[in-house]
Motif scaffolding. Structure first.
Motif, PDB file in Angstrom:
ATOM      1  N   VAL A  57      33.374  30.436  41.251  1.00 47.71           N
ATOM      2  CA  VAL A  57      34.076  31.638  40.791  1.00 47.71           C
ATOM      3  C   VAL A  57      33.083  32.542  40.074  1.00 47.71           C
ATOM      4  O   VAL A  57      32.435  32.128  39.124  1.00 47.71           O
ATOM      5  CB  VAL A  57      35.226  31.256  39.831  1.00 47.71           C
ATOM      6  N   SER A  58      32.933  33.755  40.576  1.00 51.34           N
ATOM      7  CA  SER A  58      32.052  34.710  39.905  1.00 51.34           C
ATOM      8  C   SER A  58      32.844  35.990  39.624  1.00 51.34           C
ATOM      9  O   SER A  58      33.885  36.236  40.222  1.00 51.34           O
ATOM     10  CB  SER A  58      30.843  35.023  40.781  1.00 51.34           C
ATOM     11  N   SER A  59      32.331  36.792  38.736  1.00 47.36           N
ATOM     12  CA  SER A  59      33.069  37.977  38.307  1.00 47.36           C
ATOM     13  C   SER A  59      33.212  39.002  39.434  1.00 47.36           C
ATOM     14  O   SER A  59      32.245  39.335  40.104  1.00 47.36           O
ATOM     15  CB  SER A  59      32.342  38.617  37.128  1.00 47.36           C
ATOM     16  N   PRO A  60      34.418  39.490  39.680  1.00 57.18           N
ATOM     17  CA  PRO A  60      34.613  40.458  40.766  1.00 57.18           C
ATOM     18  C   PRO A  60      34.451  41.909  40.303  1.00 57.18           C
ATOM     19  O   PRO A  60      35.181  42.777  40.752  1.00 57.18           O
ATOM     20  CB  PRO A  60      36.048  40.171  41.211  1.00 57.18           C
ATOM     21  N   THR A  61      33.494  42.152  39.425  1.00 50.65           N
ATOM     22  CA  THR A  61      33.313  43.512  38.902  1.00 50.65           C
ATOM     23  C   THR A  61      33.089  44.508  40.028  1.00 50.65           C
ATOM     24  O   THR A  61      33.651  45.595  40.043  1.00 50.65           O
ATOM     25  CB  THR A  61      32.121  43.567  37.926  1.00 50.65           C
ATOM     26  N   PHE A  62      32.273  44.106  41.009  1.00 51.00           N
ATOM     27  CA  PHE A  62      32.021  44.998  42.141  1.00 51.00           C
ATOM     28  C   PHE A  62      33.183  44.959  43.136  1.00 51.00           C
ATOM     29  O   PHE A  62      33.676  45.984  43.586  1.00 51.00           O
ATOM     30  CB  PHE A  62      30.711  44.619  42.845  1.00 51.00           C
ATOM     31  N   ASN A  63      33.639  43.754  43.470  1.00 52.45           N
ATOM     32  CA  ASN A  63      34.658  43.591  44.511  1.00 52.45           C
ATOM     33  C   ASN A  63      36.056  43.990  44.069  1.00 52.45           C
ATOM     34  O   ASN A  63      36.937  44.207  44.886  1.00 52.45           O
ATOM     35  CB  ASN A  63      34.742  42.123  44.959  1.00 52.45           C
ATOM     36  N   ILE A  64      36.291  43.999  42.742  1.00 43.20           N
ATOM     37  CA  ILE A  64      37.591  44.250  42.125  1.00 43.20           C
ATOM     38  C   ILE A  64      38.527  43.048  42.266  1.00 43.20           C
ATOM     39  O   ILE A  64      39.128  42.610  41.307  1.00 43.20           O
ATOM     40  CB  ILE A  64      38.277  45.527  42.656  1.00 43.20           C
ATOM     41  N   LEU A  65      38.633  42.499  43.482  1.00 45.57           N
ATOM     42  CA  LEU A  65      39.515  41.330  43.667  1.00 45.57           C
ATOM     43  C   LEU A  65      38.788  40.259  44.453  1.00 45.57           C
ATOM     44  O   LEU A  65      38.170  40.529  45.475  1.00 45.57           O
ATOM     45  CB  LEU A  65      40.774  41.749  44.442  1.00 45.57           C
ATOM     46  N   LYS A  66      38.863  39.028  43.942  1.00 45.56           N
ATOM     47  CA  LYS A  66      38.386  37.886  44.734  1.00 45.56           C
ATOM     48  C   LYS A  66      39.526  36.891  44.861  1.00 45.56           C
ATOM     49  O   LYS A  66      40.269  36.654  43.909  1.00 45.56           O
ATOM     50  CB  LYS A  66      37.179  37.228  44.060  1.00 45.56           C
ATOM     51  N   CYS A  67      39.656  36.303  46.051  1.00 46.11           N
ATOM     52  CA  CYS A  67      40.737  35.360  46.324  1.00 46.11           C
ATOM     53  C   CYS A  67      40.158  33.982  46.612  1.00 46.11           C
ATOM     54  O   CYS A  67      39.142  33.868  47.296  1.00 46.11           O
ATOM     55  CB  CYS A  67      41.544  35.811  47.541  1.00 46.11           C
ATOM     56  N   TYR A  68      40.802  32.967  46.088  1.00 46.53           N
ATOM     57  CA  TYR A  68      40.367  31.594  46.328  1.00 46.53           C
ATOM     58  C   TYR A  68      41.555  30.805  46.868  1.00 46.53           C
ATOM     59  O   TYR A  68      42.607  30.749  46.242  1.00 46.53           O
ATOM     60  CB  TYR A  68      39.856  30.958  45.035  1.00 46.53           C
ATOM     61  N   PHE A  69      41.367  30.222  48.030  1.00 46.19           N
ATOM     62  CA  PHE A  69      42.497  29.566  48.689  1.00 46.19           C
ATOM     63  C   PHE A  69      42.322  28.053  48.818  1.00 46.19           C
ATOM     64  O   PHE A  69      43.102  27.406  49.480  1.00 46.19           O
ATOM     65  CB  PHE A  69      42.724  30.166  50.080  1.00 46.19           C
ATOM     66  N   ASP A  70      41.267  27.501  48.209  1.00 47.50           N
ATOM     67  CA  ASP A  70      41.007  26.066  48.430  1.00 47.50           C
ATOM     68  C   ASP A  70      41.599  25.179  47.340  1.00 47.50           C
ATOM     69  O   ASP A  70      41.300  23.998  47.282  1.00 47.50           O
ATOM     70  CB  ASP A  70      39.498  25.821  48.594  1.00 47.50           C
ATOM     71  N   GLY A  71      42.439  25.734  46.487  1.00 44.36           N
ATOM     72  CA  GLY A  71      43.046  24.927  45.432  1.00 44.36           C
ATOM     73  C   GLY A  71      44.500  24.575  45.717  1.00 44.36           C
ATOM     74  O   GLY A  71      44.980  24.757  46.832  1.00 44.36           O
TER      75      GLY A  71
END
Lengths: 154, 194
Positions: A57-71
């Motif tokens: 998990v890294s900061s989405p400052t550039f991307n605005i949104l990050k999604c993680y589906f492996d949990g």
């Protein structure tokens, strides 16, 4: 309802994140605030770990949104800093905030009207290694989390 | 006339093919946040199973929104591309209207979040309430005051039970009422929150 927790180490912060993480549910929203270097990303990483997410998990400052589906459920991480002027805010973020998983929002004040019934977590820098977490809930859906936290908070 | 029918404006992904107003192929399943992955393979499957090549469709019928911000753009982008490349006509249909059909009086709803709903109200060929956003309180009141209308959509967020739409059938049903896009290249989705 408000509780406070002082962390004197990374381990302490992890302990808090795990305690909160185990009671999160689909539709949970965490509004996370704190100065640069306060440990927002570190806390979020531990929270993700508690949901069984192994992706880094890294900061989405550039991307605005990050999604993680492996949990155990989808985990969405929003950094609204770049939406400050409001011009690009309309990109459907409310669909993941009021969605099918857990959503952590940094700089939520820039998209206030979308941050739906959040659990507020404020991280304050006390000194080099110490942080104070102020956790505030205005919604009964977080009661289980808050009750649990009383054990380790003051 | 051969029509390719596409929609990903809500949580589902739907692909259909009709010849002379008769559906000869259709599939629809929940694909929330994965529509962009599956849309092209599903179109390829439709082409293979029907034996109609992409360039041979006379018309593309596509959902235009309102709905999911990304979702409404996926099907439309693909539909526009096919239309521009093959010269097929492009028709866009409201993603609320497609929930029902021309035989029904119905209220169509999609969760717009922040305690609001996308709502469109239709009576056979008539538009009773043009697609718009209302607060969930207003929506509940509207439903209560119009008991003779069927209510469509996934309404768990309102603690109500809505009828399940038949997307492909619904889209085709309204097709003849809709004008083709004059310039498909510049067709835009309807988001209503812009």
């Amino acid at each position: 309802m408000e509780v406070r927790y002082v962390s004197n180490s990374l381990e302490d912060t992890k302990k808090l994140a795990l305690m909160i993480g185990k009671n999160l549910f689909r539709g949970s929203v965490i509004s996370l605030n704190g100065d640069l270097g306060a440990g927002k990303t570190t806390f979020t990483q531990s929270l993700a770990l508690s949901l069984g997410i192994e992706d880094k998990v890294s900061s989405p400052t550039f991307n605005i949104l990050k999604c993680y589906f492996d949990g155990s459920m989808p985990f969405y991480h929003i950094d609204a800093y770049r939406l400050e002027d409001g011009t690009n805010a309309n990109i459907g973020l409310e669909e993941v905030i009021e969605g099918d998983g857990v959503c952590v929002i940094e700089w939520g004040q820039f998209i206030k009207e979308m941050v739906f019934e959040p659990l507020d977590i404020q991280i304050k820098i006390l000194d080099n290694n110490s942080r104070e977490f102020v956790i505030t809930s205005n919604f009964s859906k977080y009661d289980v989390i808050m009750e649990d936290l009383k054990e380790i908070c003051r | 006339m051969k029509v390719l029918i596409l929609d990903s404006s809500n949580t589902d992904l739907s692909v259909g093919v009709s010849i002379d107003n008769k559906i000869i192929y259709k599939m629809s399943y929940e694909a929330w946040q994965r529509q962009s992955e599956f849309m092209i393979p599903e179109i390829e499957k439709a082409v293979k199973e029907t034996g109609i090549e992409l360039k041979d469709f006379d018309e593309i019928l596509c959902g235009k929104g309102p709905g999911s911000y990304t979702g409404i753009r996926i099907a439309l982008t693909i539909a526009k591309t096919i239309s521009v490349m093959s010269g097929a006509k492009l028709k866009l249909i409201s993603s609320l209207r497609m929930f029902g059909n021309r035989e029904k009086k119905f209220i169509a709803l999609i969760n717009a979040r922040s305690a609001r709903s996308y709502i469109g109200v239709y009576d056979h060929d008539q538009i009773i309430l043009e697609d718009t956003i209302l607060s969930n309180e207003e929506v509940k009141k509207y439903i209560f005051e119009h008991p003779d209308y069927e209510v469509y959509g996934d309404l768990n967020y309102l603690n109500l039970k809505g009828k399940e739409p038949m997307i492909i059938e619904g889209m085709l049903s309204f097709s003849s009422l809709i004008k083709e896009e004059e310039n498909p290249m510049s067709s835009k989705p309807v988001y209503l929150k812009d």
